[in-house]
Design a protein around this motif. Structure first.
Motif, PDB file in Angstrom:
ATOM      1  N   UNK A 119      -0.388  -5.229  -4.143  1.00  8.89           N
ATOM      2  CA  UNK A 119      -1.425  -4.323  -4.628  1.00  8.89           C
ATOM      3  C   UNK A 119      -2.048  -3.591  -3.445  1.00  8.89           C
ATOM      4  N   UNK A 120      -2.211  -2.290  -3.571  1.00  3.74           N
ATOM      5  CA  UNK A 120      -2.774  -1.510  -2.491  1.00  3.74           C
ATOM      6  C   UNK A 120      -4.272  -1.720  -2.359  1.00  3.74           C
TER       7      UNK A 120
ATOM      8  N   UNK B 154      -2.179  -0.168   7.878  1.00  5.00           N
ATOM      9  CA  UNK B 154      -1.998   1.263   8.142  1.00  5.00           C
ATOM     10  C   UNK B 154      -3.368   1.906   8.287  1.00  5.00           C
TER      11      UNK B 154
ATOM     12  N   UNK C 190      -5.695   0.430   5.468  1.00  2.00           N
ATOM     13  CA  UNK C 190      -5.009   0.121   4.218  1.00  2.00           C
ATOM     14  C   UNK C 190      -4.060  -1.043   4.447  1.00  2.00           C
TER      15      UNK C 190
ATOM     16  N   UNK D  59      -7.608  -0.322   0.083  1.00  6.49           N
ATOM     17  CA  UNK D  59      -8.139   0.567   1.109  1.00  6.49           C
ATOM     18  C   UNK D  59      -9.500   0.056   1.569  1.00  6.49           C
TER      19      UNK D  59
ATOM     20  N   UNK E  32     -12.442  11.534   7.930  1.00 10.28           N
ATOM     21  CA  UNK E  32     -12.610  10.186   7.382  1.00 10.28           C
ATOM     22  C   UNK E  32     -11.357   9.395   7.688  1.00 10.28           C
TER      23      UNK E  32
ATOM     24  N   UNK F  70       2.254  12.955   0.557  1.00 15.02           N
ATOM     25  CA  UNK F  70       1.214  13.055  -0.457  1.00 15.02           C
ATOM     26  C   UNK F  70       1.264  14.427  -1.129  1.00 15.02           C
TER      27      UNK F  70
ATOM     28  N   UNK G  11       2.454   5.044   3.460  1.00 14.46           N
ATOM     29  CA  UNK G  11       2.401   6.318   2.754  1.00 14.46           C
ATOM     30  C   UNK G  11       2.904   7.423   3.674  1.00 14.46           C
TER      31      UNK G  11
ATOM     32  N   UNK H  83      -1.628  -4.234   2.008  1.00 13.30           N
ATOM     33  CA  UNK H  83      -1.092  -4.645   0.707  1.00 13.30           C
ATOM     34  C   UNK H  83      -1.477  -6.096   0.466  1.00 13.30           C
TER      35      UNK H  83
ATOM     36  N   UNK I 131      -1.030   9.442   7.250  1.00 16.00           N
ATOM     37  CA  UNK I 131      -0.930   8.159   7.962  1.00 16.00           C
ATOM     38  C   UNK I 131      -0.801   8.430   9.453  1.00 16.00           C
TER      39      UNK I 131
ATOM     40  N   UNK J  74     -13.340   0.939   2.912  1.00 17.96           N
ATOM     41  CA  UNK J  74     -14.282   1.895   2.371  1.00 17.96           C
ATOM     42  C   UNK J  74     -14.316   3.237   3.092  1.00 17.96           C
TER      43      UNK J  74
ATOM     44  N   UNK K 268       3.173  -1.653 -11.127  1.00 18.81           N
ATOM     45  CA  UNK K 268       2.116  -2.574 -10.736  1.00 18.81           C
ATOM     46  C   UNK K 268       0.834  -1.764 -10.686  1.00 18.81           C
TER      47      UNK K 268
ATOM     48  N   UNK L 169      -4.618  12.770   2.523  1.00 14.85           N
ATOM     49  CA  UNK L 169      -4.573  11.817   3.643  1.00 14.85           C
ATOM     50  C   UNK L 169      -3.269  11.922   4.420  1.00 14.85           C
TER      51      UNK L 169
ATOM     52  N   UNK M 191      -5.162   5.777   7.787  1.00 15.25           N
ATOM     53  CA  UNK M 191      -4.973   7.112   7.252  1.00 15.25           C
ATOM     54  C   UNK M 191      -6.157   7.988   7.630  1.00 15.25           C
TER      55      UNK M 191
ATOM     56  N   UNK N 259      -6.598   2.890  -4.755  1.00 10.75           N
ATOM     57  CA  UNK N 259      -5.207   2.784  -5.198  1.00 10.75           C
ATOM     58  C   UNK N 259      -5.193   2.450  -6.679  1.00 10.75           C
TER      59      UNK N 259
ATOM     60  N   UNK O 159      -9.336   5.698   6.946  1.00  9.63           N
ATOM     61  CA  UNK O 159      -9.243   4.558   6.042  1.00  9.63           C
ATOM     62  C   UNK O 159      -8.189   3.581   6.552  1.00  9.63           C
TER      63      UNK O 159
ATOM     64  N   UNK P 217      -8.179  11.523   6.722  1.00  8.34           N
ATOM     65  CA  UNK P 217      -8.338  12.541   5.685  1.00  8.34           C
ATOM     66  C   UNK P 217      -9.448  13.506   6.077  1.00  8.34           C
TER      67      UNK P 217
END
Lengths: 106, 120
Positions: free
Chosen positions: A94-95, A33, A88, A97, A84, B110, B107, A90, A45, A99, B60, A43, A35, B49, A86, A37
């Motif tokens: 676990x997510x 994905x 992303x 991102x 900005x 937000x 996502x 999984x 998507x 930098x 998690x 943010x 995003x 995250x 980003x 911001x």
């Protein structure tokens, strides 16, 4: 841990095409994905599943992914696209991102 | 329209516990078609995250905060929460709650974010 690497900054002239890359091991095997911001905002998507646009996102935003690199392309970049960005993904749920890349439109 | 709103103290003393709550409105909180996350952004840095929770309560966490973070959910109030213990200056950030839509796993909503400063 899984890492995603983005260039810190990209500059583009209005009306031109901006390209932002995101690299990670075997990234093409995961969904990515992107995003956006803007300062003081949450943010948003703009691309999911590598290349799909959520409802309401302009067509000038597109994405692709292959091998170790995912790419966000903004065609006909507008000054309001300055933000900005980003990537992303999984990693075992676990997510992660990247930098972040500061896109400057000037 | 789904809305998320963070709430909690904006100032926490070092070594103490940060506690935040996210209130979700607009429906679908327990539909199983989404799950809920905490994400933060320290000043001058990128998004981080923190963790996620499903409406059934399973959680998690990111390995970097796993030993200090606890998320919980209250379906009767349409709220989920974050507790982060033993905070340091490195935990100073804007904290966002965010929803991930299933099965697309991205996502989609937000909160506006809340600045939490850890003071010495």
């Amino acid at each position: 841990s899984y890492d995603l690497t983005q260039p810190p900054s990209v500059s583009v002239s209005p009306g031109h095409t901006a390209t932002i890359t995101c690299s990670g091991d075997a990234l093409g095997e995961r969904y990515v994905s992107w995003l956006q911001q803007k300062p003081g905002q949450s943010p948003v998507t703009v691309i999911y599943h590598d290349s799909k646009r959520p409802s309401g996102i302009p067509e000038r935003f597109s994405g692709s992914s292959s091998g170790n690199t995912a790419t966000l392309t903004i065609s006909g970049t507008q000054t309001l696209d300055e933000a900005d960005y980003f990537c992303q993904a999984w990693d075992i749920s676990t997510g992660v991102f990247g930098g972040g890349t500061k896109l400057t439109v000037l | 329209q789904v809305r998320l709103q963070e709430s909690g103290p904006g100032l926490v003393k070092a070594s103490q516990t940060l506690s935040l709550t996210c209130t979700v409105s607009g429906g679908g909180f327990t539909s199983g078609e989404s799950y809920y996350n905490w994400v933060r952004r320290p000043a001058g840095k990128g998004l981080e995250w923190i963790g996620r929770i499903y409406s059934g309560g399973s959680t998690l966490y990111h390995p970097s905060v796993e030993s200090r973070a606890t998320m919980s959910i209250d379906t009767s109030k349409n709220q989920f929460s974050l507790r982060l213990t033993s905070v340091t200056a490195a935990d100073t950030a804007v904290y966002f709650c965010a929803r991930v839509r299933l099965p697309e796993d991205y996502f989609d909503y937000w909160g506006p974010g809340i600045l939490v400063t850890v003071s010495s």
